[in-house]
Design an enzyme around this catalytic site. Structure first.
Site, PDB file in Angstrom:
ATOM      1  CG  LEU A  32      -2.360  -0.581   0.892  1.00 22.63           C
ATOM      2  CD1 LEU A  32      -2.263  -2.084   0.689  1.00 22.63           C
ATOM      3  CD2 LEU A  32      -3.348  -0.238   1.983  1.00 22.63           C
ATOM      4  CE1 TYR A 120      -5.212   3.619  11.695  1.00 20.17           C
ATOM      5  CE2 TYR A 120      -6.773   4.056  13.475  1.00 20.17           C
ATOM      6  CZ  TYR A 120      -6.369   3.303  12.391  1.00 20.17           C
ATOM      7  OH  TYR A 120      -7.128   2.228  11.983  1.00 20.17           O
TER       8      TYR A 120
END
Length: 286
Positions: A32, A120
């Protein structure tokens, strides 16, 4: 029918790998950190739906690595979504309760305004918005407090610490819905199948286990079911500092996913019992 899944080594990906018609990819198949490689994989595999169960999920480590977090949690899912939109196939990406700031005590609905407290959460929110901007059948599944017999998670940490200690101090003012990874996998699987037939159901959905509880009470239930003699002392978040700030309220309103897809909230205590049975060899019988 073929469902393509990114994130084979993660908790949800490991559970999806056990289902029929699923092809799971790990980092060696599609990294990714290279969004274009992910898009090429979708082109090559030509699936009927794509599920992104991969992410940079080390919440504290991400605080010092925001650039990589943005690529993995935002740019790569957005590129997947664009490819899926071009192929007119559903794309489901797993997101998090950490997109919210945790104020108040009522469960968050999918329409509530996000306000992440940490890197995050910000990276996942950027991914959500980018996915939806790509159009097509892009769908977000927000979930919380994932645990399983795979990888690293709170339950497995408690099992280890519960064997080594007679008493632990655990945060009790953070409340949310612990969610077995197996149930998240089944929710994604069900949604993907439904979206192939009814793409108009695409959108943002919440899914978590019930009843809502605290980390301290999740630890107590883990020790009780595992037969571990370890007492829990409640502490406040301010007494347990971490690099990333966590929301105090992670409750999710899961009404919409039940109404649209018929997916009900799982009782996490039953999921915990199943997982402890799988992990029985890892902790002593009492």
């Amino acid at each position: 029918m073929k469902f393509l899944v990114f994130g084979q080594t993660g908790q949800v990906g490991a559970e999806l790998a056990a289902l029929e018609h699923v092809l799971c990819l790990d980092r060696t198949d599609a990294d990714l950190s290279d969004p274009e490689a992910c898009a090429r994989t979708i082109q090559t595999q030509a699936p009927d739906a794509v599920i992104n169960a991969a992410a940079y999920t080390n919440v504290d480590a991400v605080e010092n690595d925001p650039a990589l977090a943005h690529v993995v949690n935002a740019e790569a899912p957005a590129r997947m979504a664009r490819e899926c939109a071009g192929l007119s196939i559903p794309f489901i990406s797993i997101s998090t309760d950490y997109v919210f700031d945790g104020r108040g005590s009522r469960p968050y609905t999918p329409d509530d305004a996000p306000a992440p407290l940490n890197v995050y959460g910000s990276s996942k929110l950027s991914g959500e918005r980018a996915i939806l901007q790509e159009g097509g059948c892009g769908t977000i599944l927000r979930t919380s407090w994932v645990f399983s017999s795979h990888g690293r998670n709170f339950v497995k940490t408690m099992l280890r610490l519960g064997q080594e200690n007679q008493k632990l101090e655990i945060v009790s003012d953070q409340v949310g819905g612990p969610t077995p990874a197996r149930d998240i996998a089944m929710a994604c699987y069900t949604m993907a199948g439904a979206l192939i037939i009814q793409p108009q159901k695409a959108g943002i959905y919440h899914f978590s286990g019930y009843p809502d509880t605290s980390w301290a009470d999740l630890a107590r239930e883990t020790f009780s079911q595992a037969g571990l003699d370890c007492r829990v002392r409640d502490i406040q978040s301010q007494s347990y500092r971490t690099p990333a700030t966590r929301p105090l309220n992670s409750r999710l309103d899961c009404t919409e996913i039940q109404e649209v897809f018929g997916i009900e909230r799982p009782d996490w205590r039953m999921g915990l019992a199943e997982i402890l049975s799988e992990l029985e060899k890892d902790f002593p019988d009492e």
